[in-house]
Design a protein around this motif. Structure first.
Motif, short mmCIF file in Angstrom:
data_model
loop_
_atom_site.label_atom_id
_atom_site.label_comp_id
_atom_site.label_asym_id
_atom_site.label_seq_id
_atom_site.Cartn_x
_atom_site.Cartn_y
_atom_site.Cartn_z
N GLU A 134 -14.11 -2.02 126.28
CA GLU A 134 -13.58 -0.88 125.52
C GLU A 134 -13.90 -0.98 124.04
OE1 GLU A 134 -9.41 -0.78 126.11
OE2 GLU A 134 -9.01 -2.67 125.10
N SER A 135 -14.16 -2.19 123.53
CA SER A 135 -14.55 -2.34 122.12
C SER A 135 -15.19 -3.70 121.91
CB SER A 135 -13.33 -2.22 121.20
OG SER A 135 -12.49 -3.36 121.32
N ASP A 136 -15.94 -3.81 120.81
CA ASP A 136 -16.54 -5.10 120.46
C ASP A 136 -15.46 -6.15 120.24
OD1 ASP A 136 -18.84 -3.66 120.61
OD2 ASP A 136 -19.43 -3.93 118.50
N ARG A 137 -14.36 -5.73 119.61
CA ARG A 137 -13.28 -6.68 119.29
C ARG A 137 -12.63 -7.23 120.57
NH1 ARG A 137 -10.13 -8.41 114.82
NH2 ARG A 137 -8.90 -10.12 115.69
N THR A 138 -12.54 -6.40 121.59
CA THR A 138 -11.94 -6.86 122.85
C THR A 138 -12.72 -8.02 123.43
OG1 THR A 138 -11.15 -4.63 123.32
CG2 THR A 138 -11.19 -6.16 125.15
#
Length: 221
Positions: A134-138
């Motif tokens: 869902e995101s790079d940070r995830t």
């Protein structure tokens, strides 16, 4: 309690977050290599090892990090060895990355058909089981969680060797990464700082260890 069980418990009783190190004592090369091996041999999801260990012994670099790492300042003033653990970013940990391909072929030595099956399972895991895309940070946070397995094993290995340690989260990630980038150490496209740790020998005895009762945190079902 048998001898092996007692030795394990004694190591965990010995280990504490050392706040003041004896700057006159240095961890031997053999002992520290054992600590690093404990990190290298640690488990990771699918065996993809999303980490890198920076052993920071350079005094000038330590001085620069000192000002952005409030939780590490006591360590910089006495610890024998200082480690920054990096976590890999999405570019390396996503299921179809070149890094994953290299690990399966060159490290795990998997035949092509086995690699294809493992990649498919990994893709399903990332997309559906843990919702990691869902995101790079995830994905970065997921990799960072795995670095803590290596960190824990390194701290425990040190304790078995009667070497003190301190896990450290007290630092400004953005500023620490900027320093490492300026020094040409950190490739920020592939890595970010996850956690730090110091190793050495205590300058004084710690307070008595406090923990909740086992019955308060364990539920048998």
């Amino acid at each position: 309690m048998n001898k092996k069980n007692q030795e394990i418990i004694e190591a965990f009783q010995f280990r504490h977050a050392c706040k003041k190190f004896d700057s006159t004592k240095v961890v031997s090369e053999e002992d520290f290599n054992t600590i690093l091996e404990a990190g290298r041999l640690s488990p990771s999801s699918f065996g993809f090892e999303p980490w890198k260990f920076l052993v920071v012994q350079d005094k000038k670099l330590r001085e620069k990090l000192f000002h952005v790492s409030w939780g590490a300042q006591n360590s910089f003033n006495g610890a024998s060895h200082f480690v920054i653990i990096l976590a890999r970013k999405k570019i390396d940990t996503v299921y179809n990355s070149e890094y994953i391909t290299r690990i399966m072929s060159e490290v795990q030595n998997l035949p092509a058909d086995v690699s294809d099956g493992k990649r498919a399972a990994y893709e399903n895991f990332q997309k559906n089981d843990f919702n990691l895309l869902e995101s790079d940070r995830t994905l970065f946070d997921w990799a960072s969680k795995q670095t803590y397995i290596a960190l824990g094993n390194m701290l425990t290995a040190a304790a078995f060797l009667q070497i003190d340690s301190c896990p450290i989260e007290g630092f400004n990630i953005e500023k620490a990464e900027e320093i490492l980038k300026e020094e040409g150490i950190l490739n920020s496209e592939h890595f970010g700082v996850s956690v730090m740790a110091s190793f050495g020998y205590r300058a004084s005895e710690p307070h008595e260890k406090t923990r909740q009762n086992l019955n308060d945190i364990v539920q048998w079902i």
